[in-house]
Design a protein around this motif. Structure first.
Motif, PDB file in Angstrom:
ATOM      1  N   PHE A  10       1.214  -1.829  -0.251  1.00 19.42           N
ATOM      2  CA  PHE A  10       0.049   0.027   0.196  1.00 19.42           C
ATOM      3  C   PHE A  10       0.898   1.346  -0.110  1.00 19.42           C
ATOM      4  N   ASN A  11       1.830   1.134   1.202  1.00 21.45           N
ATOM      5  CA  ASN A  11       3.009   2.161   0.526  1.00 21.45           C
ATOM      6  C   ASN A  11       3.428   2.145  -0.610  1.00 21.45           C
ATOM      7  N   VAL A  12       3.636   1.526  -1.194  1.00 20.09           N
ATOM      8  CA  VAL A  12       4.428   1.763  -2.751  1.00 20.09           C
ATOM      9  C   VAL A  12       2.957   2.613  -3.452  1.00 20.09           C
ATOM     10  N   GLU A  13       1.544   1.647  -3.553  1.00 19.18           N
ATOM     11  CA  GLU A  13       0.727   2.401  -4.695  1.00 19.18           C
ATOM     12  C   GLU A  13       0.307   3.981  -4.293  1.00 19.18           C
ATOM     13  N   VAL A  14       0.625   4.279  -2.658  1.00 19.19           N
ATOM     14  CA  VAL A  14       0.608   6.272  -2.644  1.00 19.19           C
ATOM     15  C   VAL A  14       2.176   6.488  -2.980  1.00 19.19           C
ATOM     16  N   ASP A  15       3.002   5.940  -3.082  1.00 20.09           N
ATOM     17  CA  ASP A  15       3.765   6.721  -4.075  1.00 20.09           C
ATOM     18  C   ASP A  15       3.659   6.728  -5.104  1.00 20.09           C
ATOM     19  N   ARG A  16       3.128   6.160  -6.011  1.00 24.17           N
ATOM     20  CA  ARG A  16       2.935   5.527  -7.187  1.00 24.17           C
ATOM     21  C   ARG A  16       1.503   7.011  -7.803  1.00 24.17           C
ATOM     22  N   TRP A  17       0.663   6.664  -6.819  1.00 25.72           N
ATOM     23  CA  TRP A  17      -0.854   8.416  -7.181  1.00 25.72           C
ATOM     24  C   TRP A  17       0.239   9.667  -6.850  1.00 25.72           C
ATOM     25  N   ARG A  18       1.416   9.662  -6.074  1.00 26.54           N
ATOM     26  CA  ARG A  18       1.914  11.074  -5.766  1.00 26.54           C
ATOM     27  C   ARG A  18       2.974  11.571  -7.220  1.00 26.54           C
ATOM     28  N   LEU A  19       3.496   9.988  -7.540  1.00 25.47           N
ATOM     29  CA  LEU A  19       4.750  10.949  -8.698  1.00 25.47           C
ATOM     30  C   LEU A  19       3.879  10.984  -9.848  1.00 25.47           C
ATOM     31  N   ARG A  20       2.193  10.073  -9.792  1.00 28.92           N
ATOM     32  CA  ARG A  20       1.348  10.230 -10.963  1.00 28.92           C
ATOM     33  C   ARG A  20       0.149  11.908 -11.511  1.00 28.92           C
TER      34      ARG A  20
END
Length: 632
Positions: free
Chosen positions: A419-429
Motif C-alpha cells: 500500500f505504501n508503494v501504491e501511495v508513492d506511485r499515486w503522488r508521482l502520477r
C-alpha cells in the motif's frame, strides 16, 4: 301584471336597468320576517341593527324568536368570524413570540409572494375546494396510476430491477424512480421569490458579499469549484434555494464577528434540508448543496453526505459512467457529481470510522473515460486524483477492517508495504498534473503532498493498533510505526511551513481539519506514552509543533463557530493538562531485584492505551462537534 321591484342604487347595468336574475344581497338581507310573538299579535316587528330582539319583545320582555334561516345564518356567520378572528390573533401572537425567541426578523418583513400585476382576491368556492383537496392528498398515501397504456410484455426488459417490474405491473406513480432527472434544469420560478433574500432574512448586499467570499476563495479549495458552477448569485437563486442557503451558510461560517448572520443562514439551510427529505424530485444543484454543507458544517456532515448519496442513486448517477463507456458523453455532468460524492463519502467514512456507501464499481475503475471527455478540465483532474487515492485506502480498510481491538499480524506488513508503494506511485502520477490556481496559488499541488502524508500516516499507524507501549515491537512493526510518526510530523510541517497550505487552513474542508487534529493528537500520545520505547519520537519537537498549531488555528479570521477555534481550544486544554501532569510527576520508590529505584509516572488521563482507532477521527475530544450552531 306583476309588481315591479325598485332597483337598489348602484345595481343598474350599463343601460340603467337591473340585470336579470340578479338579486341584490342588501335587499335580500333586509327582508327579515317578523318574530313569532309579533306574528301572533299581528303587529309590526321592528328589528334594530345590533339588537338580539325586536323592539316589541324588548318592551314586553318576551323571548324574540325569528324563524328565518337567513337571519340565523347572519348570526352564525358573525359568531364564526369572531371565533376565527380570535384564533388568528392567537396564532399571530405565537408567531411573534417564536420569531423573537429565535432572533429572526419581525413578521412584517415577510412579504406575501404574489405577482404585483395580479390583484389579491378572495378564492372562489371551487378554488378553495381545490386547495383543500390538494392539502388532503399531499398528506395521504398516493396510490395513483400513470395515465398511459398498459405495458407490452414483448417490449419490456427481460432482466430488470424488481421494483421496475412491480411498476410495470401496477403503474403506480410512487414506485417510479426518478431515472431521467440528471438534467440540471432550474427549479420553479417561485423559488427565487421565496428564498431567504426575498423574505428579508438576509439583505441582497449581505448575500452578494457572502457569495463573493464563497466563490472566490472557499469554492476553489474544493477541487477548483466543482460543487458550485454558477457565475453569480442570481443564477444560484434561480437554480436552487437549497444551494443558495448552503453557499450563504458556509460563507457566513468564514466571516468574523457576525454570528447572527451565520445563525440565520444556517437555520434556513437546515429548514430546507428537512423540507426536502421526502421530496421525490431533485436536481444536481440540490445534491451539490448537500455536499457543500457536508464538507464544511461539522454537526451535519455525516447526515448530509449519506443523504446526498441516497438522492444520487435514486437519480441513477451511478449509471452515468457506464453510459459514457457506451459513447454517451452527455452523461458527463452526472458522472462528475457521482465522483464528487465518492470522495465525500470516503472522506467521512474514514473520518468517522464507518464503512463507505459507494463501492469501487465500474465508474471508479474507468475514470480514464471520464477524463477523456471533451468537457473535462483541471478541476476534474484534481477530483479524480482524490478518487484514486481513496480507492487505495478503501482496499486497506477492506483488508484490515476498523476493529480497534484487533492487532494486525506480522504477515500483514507485506501488504502495508505494498500500500505504501501504491501511495508513492499515486503522488508521482498526480502531483505534476496539478497546475497553479489564480485563486489559491500552489495549493492544488501542495494539497496532493498533504493528502499523500495523510494516507501514509493512516496506513502505517495500523501497526500500533491494539499494541501497548510496554510491548516488544518487531522490526517490521517498528518500521511501520516510525513511518506513521514521520508522516504525521510531515503533515504538521506542511501546515506550518508551506505558505499556501498555512494560509488556506481556514478555508479547507472538514476532512483536512480532522486529519490535522488526528496527526497532532497521535504525536502527543506517542510523545507521552511511548517516549521510553525505541520509536523515533522527539518529545520537545512534538510539543513545539503542537504549540505552533494552536497559535495558527486560534489566529484565523472566521466565525467563532469555525472548527479551527475548537481545535485550538481543545489542543490548548490538552497541553495544559499535560504540563500539569509533568509538574506533578510522582516518584514511586520500588526496590527491584538489585535495589534499583524506579520512577513511575502516572497515566496521562485521557491519553490512555486505548487510542488506536486511526479511523475514528471525529471522536477525538469532540473537536469537530462544537455543539448546536444556532444560539438561543
Amino acid at each position: 301584471m306583476p309588481a315591479v321591484k325598485r332597483p337598489h342604487p348602484g345595481s343598474e347595468g350599463a343601460d340603467g336597468r337591473t340585470p336579470r336574475g340578479r338579486i341584490d344581497p342588501l335587499l335580500k338581507v333586509s327582508k327579515v320576517r317578523a318574530c313569532s310573538e309579533c306574528k301572533r299579535q299581528k303587529i309590526k316587528c321592528e328589528m334594530k341593527t345590533g339588537e338580539p330582539s325586536c323592539s316589541g319583545c324588548i318592551k314586553k320582555g318576551h323571548k324574540c324568536v325569528v324563524n328565518n334561516e337567513l337571519h340565523q345564518f347572519i348570526e352564525e356567520s358573525h359568531e364564526w368570524k369572531s371565533y376565527y378572528v380570535s384564533q388568528l390573533e392567537q396564532v399571530r401572537a405565537a408567531v411573534y413570540d417564536l420569531l423573537r425567541r429565535n432572533e429572526m426578523p419581525d413578521l412584517s418583513t415577510y412579504a406575501v409572494t404574489h405577482h404585483r400585476s395580479t390583484p389579491i382576491m378572495e378564492p372562489s368556492a371551487p378554488q378553495a375546494a381545490a386547495v383543500i383537496e390538494h392539502m388532503n392528498s399531499s398528506s395521504a398515501m398516493a396510490m395513483t396510476r400513470e395515465n398511459s397504456q398498459e405495458p407490452a410484455l414483448e417490449e419490456s426488459e427481460l432482466v430488470a430491477a424488481p421494483m421496475r417490474s412491480l411498476y410495470e405491473v401496477t403503474k403506480l406513480r410512487n414506485l417510479r424512480s426518478n431515472l431521467n432527472s440528471v438534467s440540471n434544469g432550474p427549479s420553479p420560478p417561485s423559488v427565487l421569490e421565496q428564498d431567504l433574500i426575498s423574505r428579508g432574512c438576509v439583505s441582497l448586499d449581505e448575500a452578494e458579499m457572502l457569495f463573493s467570499v464563497y466563490s472566490r476563495t472557499i469554492n476553489q479549495f474544493l477541487w477548483g469549484g466543482i460543487a458550485m458552477l454558477h457565475p453569480d448569485l442570481e443564477s444560484v437563486r434561480r437554480a436552487s434555494s437549497l444551494l443558495t442557503a448552503a453557499i450563504l451558510a458556509v460563507a457566513a461560517l468564514h466571516i468574523p464577528n457576525d454570528t447572527d448572520l451565520l445563525n440565520t443562514c444556517y437555520k434556513e439551510f437546515v429548514s430546507l434540508v428537512s423540507q426536502s427529505t421526502l421530496n421525490r424530485y431533485h436536481t444536481l444543484d440540490d445534491i451539490r448543496a448537500l455536499t457543500i454543507g457536508a464538507f464544511w458544517l461539522s454537526d451535519l456532515s455525516w447526515k448530509l453526505s449519506s443523504r446526498a448519496v441516497s438522492i444520487a442513486t435514486e437519480m441513477s448517477l451511478h449509471q452515468c459512467v457506464r453510459k459514457m463507456l457506451k459513447g454517451d458523453m452527455s452523461q458527463y455532468e452526472g458522472a462528475e457529481v457521482w465522483y464528487l460524492l465518492y470522495v465525500l463519502d470516503h472522506q467521512f467514512s474514514t473520518a468517522y470510522g464507518r464503512p463507505p456507501i459507494i463501492r469501487e464499481d465500474v465508474a471508479i475503475r474507468n475514470f480514464e473515460t471520464f477524463l477523456e471527455c471533451p468537457e473535462s478540465s483541471q478541476r476534474d483532474i484534481r477530483l479524480i486524483a482524490q478518487v484514486t487515492l481513496f480507492a487505495i485506502l478503501s482496499k486497506a480498510y477492506d483488508l484490515f477492517g476498523s476493529d480497534t481491538d484487533q492487532e494486525i499480524s506480522e504477515d500483514s506488513f507485506v501488504r502495508i508495504r505494498e500500500f505504501n508503494v501504491e501511495v508513492d506511485r499515486w503522488r508521482l502520477r498526480w502531483q505534476p498534473q496539478h497546475l497553479v490556481s489564480p485563486y489559491v496559488g500552489t495549493y492544488p499541488s501542495k494539497g496532493v503532498a498533504l493528502h499523500y502524508h495523510f494516507a501514509k500516516f493512516q496506513i502505517n499507524s495500523l501497526s500500533l493498533r491494539s499494541i501497548t507501549p510496554s510491548a516488544k515491537l518487531s522490526t517490521d512493526r517498528k518500521e511501520a510505526a516510525d513511518m506513521a510518526i514521520s508522516s504525521a510530523i510531515a503533515t504538521l510541517n506542511m501546515v506550518l511551513e508551506e505558505p499556501d497550505i498555512r494560509n488556506s487552513i481556514v478555508g479547507v474542508n472538514l476532512y483536512t481539519h480532522a486529519m490535522v487534529a488526528f496527526s497532532t493528537v497521535f504525536l502527543l500520545k506517542i510523545a507521552w506514552n511511548w517516549k521510553a520505547t525505541s520509536l523515533n519520537v522527539d518529545q520537545a519537537q512534538v510539543y513545539n509543533m503542537v504549540e505552533r498549531i494552536i497559535t495558527l488555528m486560534s489566529g484565523v479570521r472566521a466565525s467563532e463557530k469555525h472548527i479551527t477555534f475548537h481545535i485550538a481550544n481543545g489542543l490548548r486544554r490538552m497541553m495544559t493538562h499535560l504540563r500539569m501532569r509533568e509538574c506533578k510527576r510522582i516518584e514511586i520508590q520500588t526496590d527491584g531485584p538489585e535495589g534499583i529505584k524506579e520512577t513511575v509516572s502516572p497515566g496521562f488521563g485521557i491519553f490512555d492505551e486505548n487510542w488506536h482507532d486511526f479511523a475514528n477521527v471525529m471522536d477525538v475530544f469532540d473537536f469537530l462537534q462544537p455543539g448546536h450552531w444556532p444560539s438561543d
